[in-house]
Write a protein that holds these residues in place. Structure first.
Motif, short mmCIF file in Angstrom:
data_model
loop_
_atom_site.label_atom_id
_atom_site.label_comp_id
_atom_site.label_asym_id
_atom_site.label_seq_id
_atom_site.Cartn_x
_atom_site.Cartn_y
_atom_site.Cartn_z
N ILE A 60 -49.98 23.28 64.40
CA ILE A 60 -48.48 23.81 64.76
C ILE A 60 -48.12 24.62 63.58
O ILE A 60 -48.66 24.75 62.52
CB ILE A 60 -47.56 22.19 64.77
N THR A 61 -46.81 25.27 63.62
CA THR A 61 -46.50 26.29 62.99
C THR A 61 -45.11 25.78 62.27
O THR A 61 -44.34 25.33 62.96
CB THR A 61 -46.08 27.59 63.61
N SER A 62 -45.21 25.75 60.84
CA SER A 62 -43.88 25.39 60.02
C SER A 62 -43.19 26.68 60.03
O SER A 62 -43.33 27.97 60.56
CB SER A 62 -44.21 25.07 58.74
N ARG A 63 -41.73 26.46 59.46
CA ARG A 63 -40.84 27.47 59.32
C ARG A 63 -41.16 28.79 59.00
O ARG A 63 -40.87 30.01 59.42
CB ARG A 63 -39.75 27.10 58.69
N ASP A 64 -42.08 28.95 57.74
CA ASP A 64 -42.66 29.92 57.14
C ASP A 64 -43.67 30.64 57.66
O ASP A 64 -44.16 31.72 57.15
CB ASP A 64 -42.34 29.83 55.73
N GLY A 65 -44.20 30.15 58.84
CA GLY A 65 -45.49 30.69 59.43
C GLY A 65 -46.54 29.91 59.13
O GLY A 65 -47.74 30.45 59.62
N THR B 52 -49.68 27.05 58.90
CA THR B 52 -50.34 26.35 59.96
C THR B 52 -50.37 25.04 59.26
O THR B 52 -51.01 24.81 58.39
CB THR B 52 -51.54 26.89 60.33
N LEU B 53 -50.10 23.85 60.06
CA LEU B 53 -50.48 22.48 59.77
C LEU B 53 -51.31 22.03 60.59
O LEU B 53 -51.03 21.83 61.98
CB LEU B 53 -49.01 21.89 59.64
N ALA B 54 -52.28 21.26 60.10
CA ALA B 54 -53.11 20.48 61.13
C ALA B 54 -52.71 19.11 61.05
O ALA B 54 -52.32 18.42 60.11
CB ALA B 54 -54.80 20.52 60.27
N VAL B 55 -52.58 18.61 62.38
CA VAL B 55 -52.05 17.49 62.83
C VAL B 55 -52.85 16.55 63.63
O VAL B 55 -53.29 17.01 64.59
CB VAL B 55 -50.71 17.53 63.51
N ASP B 56 -53.39 15.33 63.21
CA ASP B 56 -53.93 14.39 63.86
C ASP B 56 -53.03 13.32 64.88
O ASP B 56 -51.78 13.04 64.27
CB ASP B 56 -54.80 13.76 63.34
N ARG B 57 -53.24 13.19 66.03
CA ARG B 57 -52.49 11.94 66.82
C ARG B 57 -53.40 11.02 67.27
O ARG B 57 -54.55 11.39 67.95
CB ARG B 57 -51.72 12.83 68.12
N VAL B 58 -53.10 9.70 67.20
CA VAL B 58 -53.90 8.58 67.71
C VAL B 58 -53.02 7.67 68.24
O VAL B 58 -51.97 7.29 67.53
CB VAL B 58 -54.87 8.08 66.80
N LEU C 128 -48.97 10.09 63.77
CA LEU C 128 -49.32 11.46 63.66
C LEU C 128 -49.48 11.53 62.05
O LEU C 128 -48.66 11.00 61.27
CB LEU C 128 -48.14 12.31 63.99
N THR C 129 -50.71 12.10 61.72
CA THR C 129 -50.92 12.50 60.35
C THR C 129 -51.29 14.04 60.27
O THR C 129 -51.59 14.70 61.11
CB THR C 129 -52.17 11.64 59.78
N TYR C 130 -51.01 14.33 58.90
CA TYR C 130 -51.17 15.75 58.82
C TYR C 130 -51.40 16.24 57.21
O TYR C 130 -51.18 15.61 56.54
CB TYR C 130 -49.74 16.55 59.11
N ASP C 131 -52.22 17.31 57.37
CA ASP C 131 -52.43 17.81 55.86
C ASP C 131 -51.44 18.60 55.45
O ASP C 131 -50.84 19.47 56.10
CB ASP C 131 -53.68 18.88 56.16
N ARG C 132 -50.71 18.07 54.17
CA ARG C 132 -49.68 18.75 53.76
C ARG C 132 -49.95 20.13 53.37
O ARG C 132 -50.94 20.44 53.18
CB ARG C 132 -49.20 17.95 52.49
N ARG C 133 -49.05 21.02 53.11
CA ARG C 133 -49.37 22.67 53.15
C ARG C 133 -50.52 22.76 51.74
O ARG C 133 -50.31 22.24 50.73
CB ARG C 133 -48.17 23.40 53.00
N GLY C 134 -51.52 23.68 52.10
CA GLY C 134 -52.31 23.94 51.14
C GLY C 134 -53.41 23.19 51.03
O GLY C 134 -54.08 23.28 50.03
N ARG C 135 -53.42 22.15 51.61
CA ARG C 135 -54.52 21.13 51.74
C ARG C 135 -55.31 21.12 53.01
O ARG C 135 -54.94 21.31 54.00
CB ARG C 135 -54.04 19.59 51.55
N ALA D 80 -41.14 20.04 61.27
CA ALA D 80 -41.85 20.64 62.55
C ALA D 80 -42.99 19.53 62.78
O ALA D 80 -43.03 19.43 64.07
CB ALA D 80 -42.72 21.69 61.75
N VAL D 81 -43.44 18.73 62.08
CA VAL D 81 -44.18 17.64 62.60
C VAL D 81 -43.17 16.50 63.33
O VAL D 81 -43.63 15.99 64.38
CB VAL D 81 -44.97 16.76 61.49
N LEU D 82 -42.12 16.22 62.91
CA LEU D 82 -41.18 15.31 63.71
C LEU D 82 -40.96 16.10 64.95
O LEU D 82 -40.88 15.32 66.10
CB LEU D 82 -39.82 15.35 62.91
#
Length: 267
Positions: A5-10, A12-18, A51-58, A83-85
């Protein structure tokens, strides 16, 4: 299932859903990415959409602000959580571990749509009589990160933010965990920027939270981290406090010890 998904500043966030059910978002702390909360997500998946996600830069998430020469602004991480919400359906229960706990609390205090907030060992400075990092830690850590000095940033954080003795840090450098730490070391200024460990926590501001809040700590953790959890329960009206026997700050390695408490709280 991994989505991007894309955050406000562009960024990209990797998000897992289970799983299936009400949405729960899990946020890890320093050095953590979505892999470190995956075990807890699996424990919760029979009751919730987690939902779990990699915080930015990770790991698989980018940091457009830093790529453009910007600062380590904690507000960008709040935009990421927003954005994840939104991706979760517009609202969710939130859980944060360590600095991730402060991130979700800060998001809730700024009005993000949290159904409830559970935290584990938020590293607030709550007791003025306990040792705390020096006021210039964030500046020195940021300088190392800006130079790309992963080893220096990780070593400084472990020594001064966490307080590990030199021999322990040295031993970690010869173990398998060090490569993982180095992978996320350049994001550590975000963690310190949220926790502000040289400043006493603002209890009155925590007291503005109105949603259900649960604070958890392990009875084998450090006094600082126990105090950081207790201050949340003491400051937020109606908040609950839970103590996990036999656990310390590494509870994410024992998700089965934490999951029942979260399931009971989230409902």
């Amino acid at each position: 299932m991994t989505e991007h998904i894309t955050s406000r500043d562009g960024s990209t966030l990797a998000v897992d859903r289970v799983g299936e059910g009400p949405a729960v978002i899990l946020v890890g702390g320093a050095f953590n990415d979505r892999s470190t909360v995956a075990g807890l997500a699996a424990e919760l998946a029979s009751n919730y959409t987690v939902l779990t996600y990699d915080r930015r830069g990770r790991a698989e998430s980018t940091d457009k602000a830093r790529e453009a020469g910007g600062d380590f602004d904690p507000a960008n991480e709040l935009d990421d959580l927003a954005a994840v919400l939104e991706h979760a359906g517009g609202h969710a229960h939130l859980f944060g571990h360590s600095s991730g706990a402060i991130l979700v609390l800060e998001g809730a205090m700024r009005g993000l749509p949290a159904d409830s907030v559970a935290i584990y060992e938020s590293p607030f400075r709550a007791d003025p009589d306990l040792p705390h990092p020096p006021a210039d830690l964030l500046d020195r850590l940021t300088a190392l990160a800006e130079k790309g000095d992963r080893d220096g940033a990780a070593s400084l954080f472990l020594a001064e933010a966490i307080g590990l003795p030199p021999e322990i840090v040295s031993g970690m450098k010869h173990g398998p965990v060090w490569a993982f730490f180095l992978g996320n070391a350049l994001t550590l200024p975000y963690d310190v920027g949220f926790s502000r460990p040289s400043e006493l926590v603002d209890r009155d501001r925590l007291g503005t939270l109105t949603m259900p809040v649960l604070a958890v700590y392990g009875d084998r953790t450090s006094p600082n981290l126990a105090a950081g959890a207790k201050v949340v329960a003491e400051s937020v009206p109606g908040a609950r406090l839970a103590v996990l026997p036999g656990e310390d700050h590494g509870v994410l390695q024992h998700p089965q010890a934490l999951a029942p408490t979260l399931i009971e709280f989230f409902g």
